[in-house]
Write an enzyme that holds these catalytic residues in place. Structure first.
Site, short mmCIF file in Angstrom:
data_model
loop_
_atom_site.label_atom_id
_atom_site.label_comp_id
_atom_site.label_asym_id
_atom_site.label_seq_id
_atom_site.Cartn_x
_atom_site.Cartn_y
_atom_site.Cartn_z
N ASN A 9 0.87 -1.18 0.00
CA ASN A 9 0.00 0.00 0.00
C ASN A 9 0.91 1.22 0.00
O ASN A 9 1.57 1.50 0.99
CB ASN A 9 -0.89 -0.05 1.26
CG ASN A 9 -1.63 1.26 1.48
OD1 ASN A 9 -1.73 2.09 0.60
ND2 ASN A 9 -2.18 1.42 2.68
N LYS A 11 0.07 4.28 -0.08
CA LYS A 11 -0.50 5.47 0.57
C LYS A 11 -0.31 6.68 -0.35
O LYS A 11 -0.43 6.54 -1.56
CB LYS A 11 0.13 5.66 1.96
CG LYS A 11 0.05 4.35 2.77
CD LYS A 11 0.38 4.48 4.22
CE LYS A 11 0.20 3.12 4.89
NZ LYS A 11 0.37 3.17 6.32
N HIS A 95 -9.17 1.00 5.22
CA HIS A 95 -7.87 1.16 5.87
C HIS A 95 -8.02 2.08 7.09
O HIS A 95 -8.81 3.01 7.06
CB HIS A 95 -6.85 1.73 4.88
CG HIS A 95 -5.46 1.70 5.41
ND1 HIS A 95 -4.98 2.66 6.28
CD2 HIS A 95 -4.45 0.80 5.25
CE1 HIS A 95 -3.73 2.36 6.60
NE2 HIS A 95 -3.38 1.24 5.99
N GLU A 97 -6.35 4.46 8.15
CA GLU A 97 -6.17 5.89 7.87
C GLU A 97 -7.44 6.48 7.26
O GLU A 97 -7.76 7.65 7.49
CB GLU A 97 -4.94 6.09 6.96
CG GLU A 97 -3.65 5.86 7.75
CD GLU A 97 -2.49 5.31 6.94
OE1 GLU A 97 -2.50 5.41 5.70
OE2 GLU A 97 -1.56 4.76 7.57
N GLU A 167 -4.68 -5.04 10.60
CA GLU A 167 -3.64 -4.02 10.77
C GLU A 167 -3.86 -3.30 12.10
O GLU A 167 -4.66 -2.37 12.18
CB GLU A 167 -3.72 -2.99 9.63
CG GLU A 167 -3.45 -3.57 8.27
CD GLU A 167 -2.85 -2.53 7.32
OE1 GLU A 167 -1.87 -2.86 6.65
OE2 GLU A 167 -3.35 -1.40 7.28
N GLY A 173 3.39 2.15 10.66
CA GLY A 173 4.33 3.25 10.50
C GLY A 173 5.10 3.59 11.76
O GLY A 173 5.78 4.61 11.83
N SER A 213 4.24 -2.30 10.02
CA SER A 213 5.70 -2.38 10.15
C SER A 213 6.27 -3.72 9.69
O SER A 213 7.22 -4.24 10.28
CB SER A 213 6.14 -2.06 11.58
OG SER A 213 5.80 -0.72 11.91
P1 13P Z 1 3.65 0.29 7.48
O1 13P Z 1 4.12 -0.99 6.83
O2 13P Z 1 4.35 1.50 6.99
O3 13P Z 1 3.62 0.16 8.99
O4 13P Z 1 2.11 0.49 7.04
C1 13P Z 1 1.21 -0.56 7.17
C2 13P Z 1 -0.03 -0.21 6.45
O5 13P Z 1 -0.80 0.63 6.87
C3 13P Z 1 -0.31 -0.92 5.19
O6 13P Z 1 -1.61 -0.70 4.75
#
Ligand code: 13P
Length: 249
Positions: A9, A11, A95, A97, A167, A173, A213
């Protein structure tokens, strides 16, 4: 046997040129990889660049979001059939976010999942608890409620087309990966919820990805867990060598 699904992803990162450059390195690094699904989800405007760069390959492209209406006066939104027509075969739904910053709810997750399936896209539906929920011992309840309010409303036939991604928000992150045990326990909770809603066969067939992560050096231990069927990678999917190492763990 559930086929591993390794998804990235991106983002809100990369422009069209950076998208094409990624695949110049990534595509040859995975062209001999068999027995796994490989998916990358760029930002909407770079989907054409990603689709062109992966034509005829074993790499699938997905959107990061969609709107559930087929077309209409919804400024700024993108519909499922448009993603399909652009060459996507996958789409992320719900997601954290999107839930945190853009008002995504379990109800909108359900509508978007149905719209994705109707357009012939494979939805990857995300669930996961926040840190304070984990610390309050509410993880299982949160996962159950996101599942019940969201995808439990699908028909069994629709559900068969869904991938779930666990997740934990506190692991996204932050460099704080859930331990394989924590992830596996959460995946078991989700699989039990699937069994209760759709039966044992659906529960043993559904793929549940872990995200938060994920890096080249922790992928193998995560993937060794029976209930972890793949990964959804943010930061480490932006670098072609790093994501190729994850895919080829
Ligand atoms: P990270 O791998 O940067 O922690 O992000 C995970 C994520 O939100 C994937 O959709």
């Amino acid at each position: 046997m559930r086929k591993p699904l390794m998804a990235g992803n991106w983002k809100m990162y990369k422009n069209a040129g950076e998208t094409a450059a990624f695949f110049d390195t990534f595509r040859p690094a995975v062209e001999k990889t068999a027995g796994r699904d490989i998916v990358l989800c760029p930002v909407f405007v770079n989907i054409p660049a990603a689709v062109a760069a992966t034509a005829g390959s074993n790499i699938g492209i997905g959107g990061q979001n969609l709107y559930w209406v087929r077309e209409g006066a919804f400024t700024g939104e993108v519909a499922a059939p448009m993603l399909k027509a652009a060459g996507c075969s996958w789409v992320l739904v719900g997601h954290s976010e999107r839930r945190q910053y853009f008002g995504e709810t379990d109800e909108s997750v359900l509508k978007k999942t149905v719209a994705a399936l109707e357009a012939g896209l494979n939805p990857i539906v995300c669930v996961g608890e926040r840190l304070q929920e984990r610390e309050a011992g509410e993880t299982a309840a949160v996962l159950q409620s996101q599942f019940t309010g969201g995808i439990a409303g699908l028909t069994p036939q629709q559900f068969a087309g869904v991938v779930i991604a666990y997740e934990p928000v506190w692991a996204i992150g932050t460099g704080k990966t859930a331990t394989p045990e924590i992830a596996s326990d959460a995946h078991k909770v989700i699989r039990q919820a699937v069994a209760a809603a759709f039966g044992a066969e659906a529960a043993s067939a559904v793929r549940i990805l872990y995200g938060g992560s994920v890096k080249p050096d922790n992928t193998a231990t995560l993937m060794a867990k029976e209930d972890i069927d793949g990964v959804l990678v943010g930061g480490a999917s932006l670098d072609p060598k790093s994501f190729a190492a994850i895919v080829n763990y």
